[in-house]
Design a protein around this motif. Structure first.
Motif, PDB file in Angstrom:
ATOM      1  N   MET A   1      62.409  41.762  63.707  1.00 43.76           N
ATOM      2  CA  MET A   1      61.438  41.861  62.645  1.00 43.76           C
ATOM      3  C   MET A   1      61.981  41.163  61.400  1.00 43.76           C
ATOM      4  N   GLN A   2      61.157  40.364  60.772  1.00 44.39           N
ATOM      5  CA  GLN A   2      61.559  39.601  59.601  1.00 44.39           C
ATOM      6  C   GLN A   2      61.540  40.479  58.354  1.00 44.39           C
ATOM      7  N   PRO A   3      62.515  40.296  57.460  1.00 44.91           N
ATOM      8  CA  PRO A   3      62.465  41.054  56.196  1.00 44.91           C
ATOM      9  C   PRO A   3      61.310  40.571  55.332  1.00 44.91           C
ATOM     10  N   HIS A   4      60.761  41.476  54.569  1.00 41.64           N
ATOM     11  CA  HIS A   4      59.653  41.140  53.688  1.00 41.64           C
ATOM     12  C   HIS A   4      60.152  40.301  52.521  1.00 41.64           C
ATOM     13  N   ALA A   5      59.276  39.451  52.014  1.00 42.73           N
ATOM     14  CA  ALA A   5      59.633  38.584  50.896  1.00 42.73           C
ATOM     15  C   ALA A   5      59.866  39.380  49.619  1.00 42.73           C
ATOM     16  N   PHE A   6      59.246  40.544  49.520  1.00 50.53           N
ATOM     17  CA  PHE A   6      59.347  41.339  48.300  1.00 50.53           C
ATOM     18  C   PHE A   6      60.275  42.528  48.483  1.00 50.53           C
ATOM     19  N   HIS A   7      61.292  42.373  49.283  1.00 45.06           N
ATOM     20  CA  HIS A   7      62.244  43.451  49.513  1.00 45.06           C
ATOM     21  C   HIS A   7      63.059  43.710  48.250  1.00 45.06           C
ATOM     22  N   ILE A   8      63.147  44.961  47.870  1.00 41.97           N
ATOM     23  CA  ILE A   8      63.945  45.339  46.696  1.00 41.97           C
ATOM     24  C   ILE A   8      65.346  45.663  47.164  1.00 41.97           C
ATOM     25  N   ASP A   9      66.300  45.045  46.546  1.00 41.61           N
ATOM     26  CA  ASP A   9      67.694  45.249  46.885  1.00 41.61           C
ATOM     27  C   ASP A   9      68.096  46.697  46.610  1.00 41.61           C
ATOM     28  N   ASP A  10      68.844  47.290  47.533  1.00 42.06           N
ATOM     29  CA  ASP A  10      69.260  48.679  47.362  1.00 42.06           C
ATOM     30  C   ASP A  10      70.232  48.869  46.205  1.00 42.06           C
ATOM     31  N   SER A  11      70.845  47.773  45.735  1.00 44.96           N
ATOM     32  CA  SER A  11      71.777  47.906  44.622  1.00 44.96           C
ATOM     33  C   SER A  11      71.046  48.107  43.296  1.00 44.96           C
ATOM     34  N   MET A  12      69.736  47.847  43.267  1.00 39.19           N
ATOM     35  CA  MET A  12      68.964  48.084  42.044  1.00 39.19           C
ATOM     36  C   MET A  12      68.706  49.582  41.921  1.00 39.19           C
ATOM     37  N   TYR A  13      68.807  50.090  40.743  1.00 38.75           N
ATOM     38  CA  TYR A  13      68.532  51.504  40.546  1.00 38.75           C
ATOM     39  C   TYR A  13      67.071  51.715  40.207  1.00 38.75           C
ATOM     40  N   LYS A  14      66.643  52.962  40.302  1.00 43.35           N
ATOM     41  CA  LYS A  14      65.237  53.320  40.178  1.00 43.35           C
ATOM     42  C   LYS A  14      64.598  52.875  38.870  1.00 43.35           C
ATOM     43  N   GLY A  15      65.308  52.907  37.773  1.00 44.18           N
ATOM     44  CA  GLY A  15      64.730  52.597  36.478  1.00 44.18           C
ATOM     45  C   GLY A  15      64.821  51.144  36.058  1.00 44.18           C
ATOM     46  N   ALA A  16      65.295  50.261  36.935  1.00 49.15           N
ATOM     47  CA  ALA A  16      65.450  48.854  36.562  1.00 49.15           C
ATOM     48  C   ALA A  16      64.115  48.227  36.174  1.00 49.15           C
ATOM     49  N   GLY A  17      63.055  48.597  36.845  1.00 46.40           N
ATOM     50  CA  GLY A  17      61.736  48.065  36.517  1.00 46.40           C
ATOM     51  C   GLY A  17      61.275  48.488  35.137  1.00 46.40           C
ATOM     52  N   TRP A  18      61.578  49.733  34.762  1.00 42.32           N
ATOM     53  CA  TRP A  18      61.189  50.217  33.424  1.00 42.32           C
ATOM     54  C   TRP A  18      61.947  49.478  32.334  1.00 42.32           C
ATOM     55  N   ILE A  19      63.215  49.194  32.584  1.00 41.75           N
ATOM     56  CA  ILE A  19      64.015  48.472  31.594  1.00 41.75           C
ATOM     57  C   ILE A  19      63.485  47.047  31.445  1.00 41.75           C
ATOM     58  N   LEU A  20      63.171  46.400  32.554  1.00 41.42           N
ATOM     59  CA  LEU A  20      62.594  45.059  32.501  1.00 41.42           C
ATOM     60  C   LEU A  20      61.238  45.093  31.802  1.00 41.42           C
ATOM     61  N   PHE A  21      60.430  46.097  32.115  1.00 41.83           N
ATOM     62  CA  PHE A  21      59.128  46.267  31.467  1.00 41.83           C
ATOM     63  C   PHE A  21      59.290  46.397  29.954  1.00 41.83           C
ATOM     64  N   ALA A  22      60.250  47.202  29.512  1.00 41.59           N
ATOM     65  CA  ALA A  22      60.471  47.406  28.078  1.00 41.59           C
ATOM     66  C   ALA A  22      60.822  46.094  27.381  1.00 41.59           C
ATOM     67  N   ALA A  23      61.708  45.330  27.979  1.00 36.54           N
ATOM     68  CA  ALA A  23      62.111  44.059  27.362  1.00 36.54           C
ATOM     69  C   ALA A  23      60.938  43.077  27.314  1.00 36.54           C
ATOM     70  N   ILE A  24      60.171  43.001  28.387  1.00 33.98           N
ATOM     71  CA  ILE A  24      59.020  42.100  28.403  1.00 33.98           C
ATOM     72  C   ILE A  24      57.975  42.541  27.387  1.00 33.98           C
ATOM     73  N   MET A  25      57.746  43.837  27.264  1.00 34.34           N
ATOM     74  CA  MET A  25      56.767  44.326  26.296  1.00 34.34           C
ATOM     75  C   MET A  25      57.218  44.067  24.860  1.00 34.34           C
ATOM     76  N   PHE A  26      58.531  44.070  24.610  1.00 32.01           N
ATOM     77  CA  PHE A  26      59.020  43.701  23.284  1.00 32.01           C
ATOM     78  C   PHE A  26      58.673  42.246  22.975  1.00 32.01           C
ATOM     79  N   VAL A  27      58.805  41.372  23.954  1.00 27.49           N
ATOM     80  CA  VAL A  27      58.459  39.971  23.738  1.00 27.49           C
ATOM     81  C   VAL A  27      56.958  39.835  23.493  1.00 27.49           C
ATOM     82  N   VAL A  28      56.143  40.538  24.292  1.00 31.12           N
ATOM     83  CA  VAL A  28      54.688  40.497  24.105  1.00 31.12           C
ATOM     84  C   VAL A  28      54.307  41.048  22.735  1.00 31.12           C
ATOM     85  N   SER A  29      54.895  42.181  22.366  1.00 29.36           N
ATOM     86  CA  SER A  29      54.598  42.789  21.070  1.00 29.36           C
ATOM     87  C   SER A  29      55.032  41.887  19.921  1.00 29.36           C
TER      88      SER A  29
END
Length: 137
Positions: A1-29
């Motif tokens: 079975m082929q790995p999915h293109a959008f596989h999230i690496d297990d080394s990323m922690y649960k809140g990494a998306g929120w931190i990225l979201f915060a930084a991007i929203m600062f740029v938008v704001s």
């Protein structure tokens, strides 16, 4: 079975998306504040006519918004750099941004509410996941 293109690496922690979201929203704001500031300084007809402000006038608020946009960009860069300073600085800037947006509601209510709606999830993301990523693995 082929790995999915959008596989999230297990080394990323649960809140990494929120931190990225915060930084991007600062740029938008920051971009929104630059637009708001330029419109205010140029005496655009974009704002509510005859509005009274808590402090000073619309021109002053415009220059203040442009300066505050620089702080938001610095907060985004600081968050992307990592470390506790970036997260605490980001929480402080987002909290101050929400308070300042409330003070500019007489000028353009909808725009101010949009900025507040951006700041609240940023504060949550940085407060919940920013300080100690080892707790969210």
């Amino acid at each position: 079975m082929q790995p999915h293109a959008f596989h999230i690496d297990d080394s990323m922690y649960k809140g990494a998306g929120w931190i990225l979201f915060a930084a991007i929203m600062f740029v938008v704001s920051a971009c929104l504040n630059i637009i708001w500031g330029i419109a205010a300084v140029s005496k655009s007809h974009f704002f509510v006519a005859g509005a009274s402000y808590i402090l000073s006038d619309l021109n002053t608020w415009g220059w203040f918004a442009i300066g505050f946009a620089a702080l938001e960009l610095f907060a985004a860069l600081s968050i992307w750099r990592g470390g506790a300073f970036g997260w605490w600085f980001g929480i402080s800037v987002a909290g101050l941004a929400a308070i300042l947006a409330m003070m500019t509601i007489p000028a353009y209510p909808f725009w101010s509410l949009v900025l507040i709606a951006i700041d609240i999830p940023v504060i949550y993301g940085l407060a919940a996941y920013g300080g100690r990523p080892e707790l969210t693995q």
